[in-house]
Design an enzyme around this catalytic site. Sequence first.
Site, PDB file in Angstrom:
ATOM      1  N   ASP A   1       0.827  -1.190   0.000  1.00  0.00           N
ATOM      2  CA  ASP A   1       0.000   0.000   0.000  1.00  0.00           C
ATOM      3  C   ASP A   1       0.870   1.253   0.000  1.00  0.00           C
ATOM      4  O   ASP A   1       1.947   1.282   0.604  1.00  0.00           O
ATOM      5  CB  ASP A   1      -0.900  -0.021   1.239  1.00  0.00           C
ATOM      6  CG  ASP A   1      -2.003   1.002   1.181  1.00  0.00           C
ATOM      7  OD1 ASP A   1      -2.688   1.077   0.152  1.00  0.00           O
ATOM      8  OD2 ASP A   1      -2.190   1.735   2.172  1.00  0.00           O
TER       9      ASP A   1
ATOM     10  N   ASP B   1     -11.592   1.381  -1.099  1.00  0.00           N
ATOM     11  CA  ASP B   1     -11.807   2.800  -0.794  1.00  0.00           C
ATOM     12  C   ASP B   1     -12.785   3.475  -1.753  1.00  0.00           C
ATOM     13  O   ASP B   1     -13.137   4.645  -1.551  1.00  0.00           O
ATOM     14  CB  ASP B   1     -10.477   3.560  -0.850  1.00  0.00           C
ATOM     15  CG  ASP B   1      -9.627   3.359   0.398  1.00  0.00           C
ATOM     16  OD1 ASP B   1     -10.201   3.054   1.460  1.00  0.00           O
ATOM     17  OD2 ASP B   1      -8.397   3.506   0.311  1.00  0.00           O
TER      18      ASP B   1
ATOM     19  N   GLU C   1       0.834  -0.648  -5.090  1.00  0.00           N
ATOM     20  CA  GLU C   1      -0.311   0.259  -5.102  1.00  0.00           C
ATOM     21  C   GLU C   1       0.218   1.634  -5.503  1.00  0.00           C
ATOM     22  O   GLU C   1       0.662   2.412  -4.655  1.00  0.00           O
ATOM     23  CB  GLU C   1      -0.980   0.279  -3.732  1.00  0.00           C
ATOM     24  CG  GLU C   1      -2.287   1.075  -3.691  1.00  0.00           C
ATOM     25  CD  GLU C   1      -2.074   2.547  -3.378  1.00  0.00           C
ATOM     26  OE1 GLU C   1      -2.153   3.364  -4.330  1.00  0.00           O
ATOM     27  OE2 GLU C   1      -1.837   2.878  -2.217  1.00  0.00           O
TER      28      GLU C   1
END
Length: 500
Positions: free
Chosen positions: A297, A396, A344
């Site tokens: 991430d 998200d 990511e």
Amino acid sequence: MANRSAGVLLHPTSLPGRFGIGDLGPSVEQFLDWAVKAGQTVWQVLPLGPTGYGNSPYGTLSAFAGNPLLISPERLLERGFITKSDLADATQFPTDYVDFGGVIAWKERLLRSSFAHFQRGGTPADHEAFARFVRDPDQGWLDEWSLFQSFKVRFGQKRWRDWVGPAAAREPSAIEAAKKEMSEEIAYHSYVQFLFFQQWEDVRRAANSRGIRILGDVPIYVAFDSADVWGNRELFLLDESLDAIAVAGVPPDYFSETGQLWGNPLYRWERMAEDGYAWWIARMRSNLRMADLVRLDHFRGFAGYWQVPAGEPTAVAGSWFKGPGIDLFRSMHAALGELPIVAEDLGLITPDVEELRVAIGAPGMRVLQFGFGDLDNIHLPHHHEPNMVAYTGTHDNATAREWFLALEPDARKLVHDYLGMEQDEEIEWQMIRTAYGSVARIAIVPMQDVLGAGARGRMNTPGRAADNWSWRLTAEQLDGDDAAGLRRLAEITGRADPEA
């Protein structure tokens, strides 16, 4: 990652079941059987660590420990680690969302009952397995975690910075005395981790036996109130009073005039480099024991990160600092071998970030929902590359349906024209079809989009403090016709074996 494949994004907390939250019990195998029918060979999960305030899997109390809420009561009953009477009050929970407050209290009582039962009636083989787990060198984090959690209990779950006396400062004499005084509590928290990792190993084995790889998730930062910061403060940007000097975030951009102030403590990368990034190597080793692939991430933070002075009300006053770059990944590769990483790389991506991703050979991410601002957008499929993972949306994002219905008329017309839609009701399946048709080797779809969920299916709204992470599917939804449609799309786009 040479072969094309399709996967589903579904966190275990969203699985069906009667104990208030999805767990690592029989519903996992029900989902995996559905995934096989649907032609899926990748299961993406969110971080699996123990959650703290806000129940976010991206703000865990440990970068190494597993989430006790995911431990399956049914598996404990099968092992003889609880009795049926322990489950007598399990019908109180809703089945379509997670009531975290109620679940946390109930699961804590259940696990403490299980520990007492294990101490009284566990078999010699069970006790030997527990002892092996505790002394396993790969569990080097376990003693620290169990001590941290024991102090948490002693001090009423306050953050470690607010503990009374020398515990926060980790004075050696206080630590040694606490280990003796709290030996029973420490053993309990080690036992809980023993249960989690035994059950997770069964889950991974069940997935792999069906030809399904697990894609895990490693947030770049850890929470301030974590065993990691408490036990390794020299690795983080703290002052002599143990307060953060600066914190993580991202700068102002098109979406936010004040940026995002995450508040996580930042790393002392120079100090980490002195021992060859040993903490990061241990973290990746732990995660690669749990997953076949790992998503990193906020990958851009490894190239350069936004540092905001502690105490600032927004992220505006931050500055860019250089990250560890390729040196970190070379160290991890030397220690661990091939690194099956997904980067990511969303948000503000500068050339140095792209160069780092290419240098380590990691696929990046492309999210269809981000692509319809203009036709030159890299997230539209005609700009995709093979070494990518294509998504309809992420945890998200709004669901595909919620996103589409909120678009302005011009943007909605562009979506219609690009996807070749005739009816608005087709939006989820047209998005899935488009992601599957991408040249990206992996295509992943949130389970909510497979099911056509609307606004109530959203997993997380960034910036909203409450009412996140609670969505669940029902057992009946795994019995529908969606699997057949998904398999057919996977077959005709080369993402599934038509003979399987």
